[in-house]
Design an enzyme around this catalytic site. Structure first.
Site, short mmCIF file in Angstrom:
data_model
loop_
_atom_site.label_atom_id
_atom_site.label_comp_id
_atom_site.label_asym_id
_atom_site.label_seq_id
_atom_site.Cartn_x
_atom_site.Cartn_y
_atom_site.Cartn_z
N CYS A 145 0.85 -1.30 0.00
CA CYS A 145 -0.09 -0.02 -0.11
C CYS A 145 0.95 1.26 -0.05
CB CYS A 145 -1.00 -0.20 1.13
SG CYS A 145 -0.21 -0.25 2.87
N HIS A 225 -2.47 5.10 6.98
CA HIS A 225 -1.15 5.41 7.12
C HIS A 225 -1.30 6.97 6.65
CE1 HIS A 225 0.01 1.40 7.16
NE2 HIS A 225 -0.35 1.09 5.80
#
Length: 347
Positions: A145, A225
């Site tokens: 990711c 994140h």
């Protein structure tokens, strides 16, 4: 693009990524889901059956355990692979690498996820950067990711001839939300022990020309994140030029703090309100009003949904390996339309 014959896709591993890949496959006009395979016999495979997906056990023992709790199992992984043209392996880290021998023995094309090393497939995938080199290959690895977000954003600057070098700090969520009761961290921060952290070199496995260094730290939250980037540009540029470079990618969504999207939870709530399955944020959500340009220096921050960002890339990788598309733009347009990517730009 030829969509007269649908490519049959198997999904091995029905967890955080696997269930999202399966959902995305069934939305594509040129793909059919052959089935999903897993090792668990709890609530998760029941969700697959509730959606009408064919369910397979990884081995005969796993299939037997599933049948013992009244799960309707169609066979084993071998049976599923016999019905598929390509398999997307979404099993946990290092298990996928062990499955490669079986895939190669059968002669089936396969896609791994970013938890595996680049050397396992010899190719790493982000649609905007490495689609062409993946066409017709027997395998590729959709990078993690964070690496996906790095390649998307830096390549947007590179295509605009603005990128010289980039340095990024990653605040990494501690674990996936559904298993936060099993692990993760509380009341502390955990620095990744090396500089550069692994994401920078991983981005270079997709595009070796990137001059990028990353640093990372785990933080005690599970939503997403958060990245902060400092970029040396090739020349002095305006903020408008930089924003135009980012807008050229359909998979970078410019968001604004002054719209109330001033924290990760607010962006996730917006995904829910948009009707995204699992509140998926497929795009890099980059704050345009925070972005700052000082001469040839660029500073910006963005959010990464680790459960969703790799899903469109996985769909595009299927088309590359199987020859369903020969141009990145064509497959991305099809994938974006099926998944509703672009809704943030229209909002």
């Amino acid at each position: 693009m030829n969509i007269t014959k649908k490519v049959r896709v198997a999904v091995n591993g029905y967890g955080v990524i696997g269930k999202r890949v399966a959902d995305a496959v069934v939305l594509q006009p040129d793909m059919a889901l052959a089935g999903v395979c897993d090792v668990s016999a709890d609530w998760r495979p029941r969700m697959a059956l509730a959606k009408g997906f064919a369910l397979f056990g990884a081995t005969a023992d796993h299939a037997a355990a599933m049948r013992a709790v009244d799960l309707a199992v169609s066979g084993t992984l071998d049976d599923l692979l016999a019905q598929a043209d390509v398999v997307v392996d979404c099993t946990p880290k290092r298990i996928a690498a062990a499955n490669v021998e079986a895939y190669r023995k059968r002669g089936i094309r396969f896609i791994l996820q970013g938890g595996e090393k680049h050397s396992v497939t010899g190719h790493s995938f982000v649609a905007e950067a490495s689609f062409a080199s993946a066409i017709g290959r027997d395998s590729t690895r959709v990078v993690s990711c964070n690496t996906t977000s790095i390649v998307r954003t830096l390549n947007a600057l590179k295509r605009a001839s603005l990128l010289a070098r980039a340095r990024g700090t990653l605040l990494r969520r501690a674990t996936d939300p559904w298993e936060s009761h099993l692990g993760g961290i509380m009341n502390t921060l955990v620095p990744e022990p090396a500089i550069p952290s692994h994401q920078g070199p991983d981005a270079q496995s997709v595009d070796p020309d990137l001059d990028v260094v990353t640093m990372a730290v785990k933080v005690p939250e599970t939503l997403a994140h958060l990245h902060y980037w400092s970029v040396q540009m090739t020349r002095a540029a305006t903020k408008a030029e930089v924003l135009d470079a980012f807008r050229a990618s359909s998979r970078i969504a410019l968001i604004r703090m002054d719209d109330g999207l001033d924290a990760l939870n607010a962006v996730k709530e917006m995904m829910a309100d948009l009707g995204r399955p699992h509140d998926n944020l497929y795009e890099v959500a980059l704050w345009e009003d925070m972005l700052t340009v000082q001469g040839d220096e660029l500073f910006y921050a963005y959010m990464v949904d680790n459960q969703a960002i790799v899903i469109p890339e996985t769909i595009d990788a299927i088309r590359a390996l199987t020859g369903l598309a020969t141009e990145a733009f064509a497959t991305m347009a099809l994938t974006d339309a099926a998944l509703g990517i672009g809704a943030l730009a229209r909002w």
